[in-house]
Design a protein around this motif. Structure first.
Motif, PDB file in Angstrom:
ATOM      1  N   SER A   1      -0.868 -11.550  -4.097  1.00  0.00           N
ATOM      2  CA  SER A   1       0.115 -10.375  -3.569  1.00  0.00           C
ATOM      3  C   SER A   1      -0.469  -9.088  -3.753  1.00  0.00           C
ATOM      4  N   LEU A   2      -0.379  -8.235  -2.699  1.00  0.00           N
ATOM      5  CA  LEU A   2      -0.919  -6.791  -2.871  1.00  0.00           C
ATOM      6  C   LEU A   2       0.034  -6.000  -3.639  1.00  0.00           C
ATOM      7  N   GLN A   3       1.302  -6.257  -3.581  1.00  0.00           N
ATOM      8  CA  GLN A   3       2.458  -5.740  -4.363  1.00  0.00           C
ATOM      9  C   GLN A   3       2.865  -6.716  -5.408  1.00  0.00           C
TER      10      GLN A   3
ATOM     11  N   TYR B   1      -3.091  -8.403  -6.409  1.00  0.00           N
ATOM     12  CA  TYR B   1      -4.432  -8.021  -5.791  1.00  0.00           C
ATOM     13  C   TYR B   1      -5.163  -7.154  -7.156  1.00  0.00           C
TER      14      TYR B   1
ATOM     15  N   HIS C   1      -6.433  -2.972   2.785  1.00  0.00           N
ATOM     16  CA  HIS C   1      -6.417  -4.025   2.184  1.00  0.00           C
ATOM     17  C   HIS C   1      -6.758  -5.362   2.670  1.00  0.00           C
ATOM     18  N   TYR C   2      -6.287  -5.210   3.794  1.00  0.00           N
ATOM     19  CA  TYR C   2      -6.407  -6.655   4.802  1.00  0.00           C
ATOM     20  C   TYR C   2      -7.972  -6.933   4.947  1.00  0.00           C
TER      21      TYR C   2
ATOM     22  N   GLY D   1      -0.694 -10.530   6.943  1.00  0.00           N
ATOM     23  CA  GLY D   1      -0.156  -9.232   6.651  1.00  0.00           C
ATOM     24  C   GLY D   1      -0.504  -8.413   8.162  1.00  0.00           C
TER      25      GLY D   1
ATOM     26  N   THR E   1      -1.145 -11.870   0.747  1.00  0.00           N
ATOM     27  CA  THR E   1      -0.067 -11.528   1.523  1.00  0.00           C
ATOM     28  C   THR E   1      -0.062 -10.063   1.122  1.00  0.00           C
ATOM     29  N   ASP E   2       0.515  -9.060   1.784  1.00  0.00           N
ATOM     30  CA  ASP E   2       0.520  -7.544   1.692  1.00  0.00           C
ATOM     31  C   ASP E   2       1.823  -6.978   1.375  1.00  0.00           C
ATOM     32  N   ASP E   3       2.801  -7.652   1.417  1.00  0.00           N
ATOM     33  CA  ASP E   3       4.151  -7.233   1.026  1.00  0.00           C
ATOM     34  C   ASP E   3       5.012  -8.189   0.250  1.00  0.00           C
TER      35      ASP E   3
ATOM     36  N   THR F   1      -4.246   1.138  -5.934  1.00  0.00           N
ATOM     37  CA  THR F   1      -3.841   0.735  -4.827  1.00  0.00           C
ATOM     38  C   THR F   1      -3.027   1.580  -4.010  1.00  0.00           C
TER      39      THR F   1
ATOM     40  N   SER G   1      -4.828  -3.551   7.616  1.00  0.00           N
ATOM     41  CA  SER G   1      -4.881  -2.284   6.864  1.00  0.00           C
ATOM     42  C   SER G   1      -6.040  -2.364   6.374  1.00  0.00           C
TER      43      SER G   1
END
Length: 203
Positions: free
Chosen positions: A145-147, A167, A80-81, A75, A121-123, A4, A78
């Motif tokens: 969730s990325l986080q 993720y 990751h997106y 998000g 979603t990224d955060d 990550t 990025s």
């Protein structure tokens, strides 16, 4: 093995030419040998494999491979997106963009209107938004969730009947359960973007 990458912004290293660099590499170039790849071609192969792993993971947890399956992406732009977005098309899924100018009511509307079963979603702030605005009658069942969420968010999600998958865990699921793509047809829908709904419901 995937790693990550956290967003750390950029610093200006040339005020005249307005050149920016990653803060960890503002005084020196990045040593590519630490990445395990040496060419852009190798990176593209890595990206291709990653999109297949993510798609396989989504299929294994129950997302039907079909152009009538819509998936939310909530998000900022990025890597990751982008990777998650590119994971949609090999399996004929339709990505639906959700962005910060959309109100919580707008997110509820889009989730119902597009019949979103899953949103990436990224955060953790956006993850909390999705949990807090979730309605009992919503089709939404899973959040990627990325986080990694804290215990409080996990409990909130469980109370609302939502499942959270990280993720990285999704990638591991896909690696353990690979599946064949279902490429889209030229007549299929590629992507859906709603308006922000500033004058009513999103269109």
């Amino acid at each position: 093995m995937t790693r990550t990458i956290s967003s750390k912004g950029a610093v200006e290293i040339d005020a005249n030419q307005h050149i920016y660099a990653h803060p960890e590499y503002s005084n020196k170039l990045f040593d590519y040998r630490t990445c395990g790849v040496t060419t852009l071609y190798e990176i593209m192969n890595e990206i291709y494999k990653l999109t297949h792993d993510i798609g396989s993971g989504l299929a294994h947890i129950g997302l039907q491979k079909s152009n009538s399956t819509f998936v939310g992406i909530y998000g900022l732009s990025s890597i990751h997106y982008g990777i998650f977005l590119y994971s949609m098309w090999p399996f004929s899924w339709v990505p639906v963009g959700i962005y910060d100018s959309i109100s919580l009511h707008g997110i509820q509307f889009i989730t119902r209107h597009a019949k979103l079963q899953l949103i990436f979603t990224d955060d953790l702030h956006r993850l909390r938004n999705l949990i807090e605005c979730h309605e009992e009658t919503s089709p939404l069942k899973t959040l990627v969730s990325l986080q990694k969420p804290n215990d409080s968010l996990v409990q909130m999600a469980q109370i609302k009947g939502l499942r959270i998958i990280t993720y990285d865990d999704l990638i591991r699921i896909g690696q353990a359960h690979p599946t064949e793509p279902l490429p889209p047809k030229s007549t299929d829908t590629a992507v859906i973007m709603y308006t922000s709904g500033s004058t009513g419901d999103p269109k």
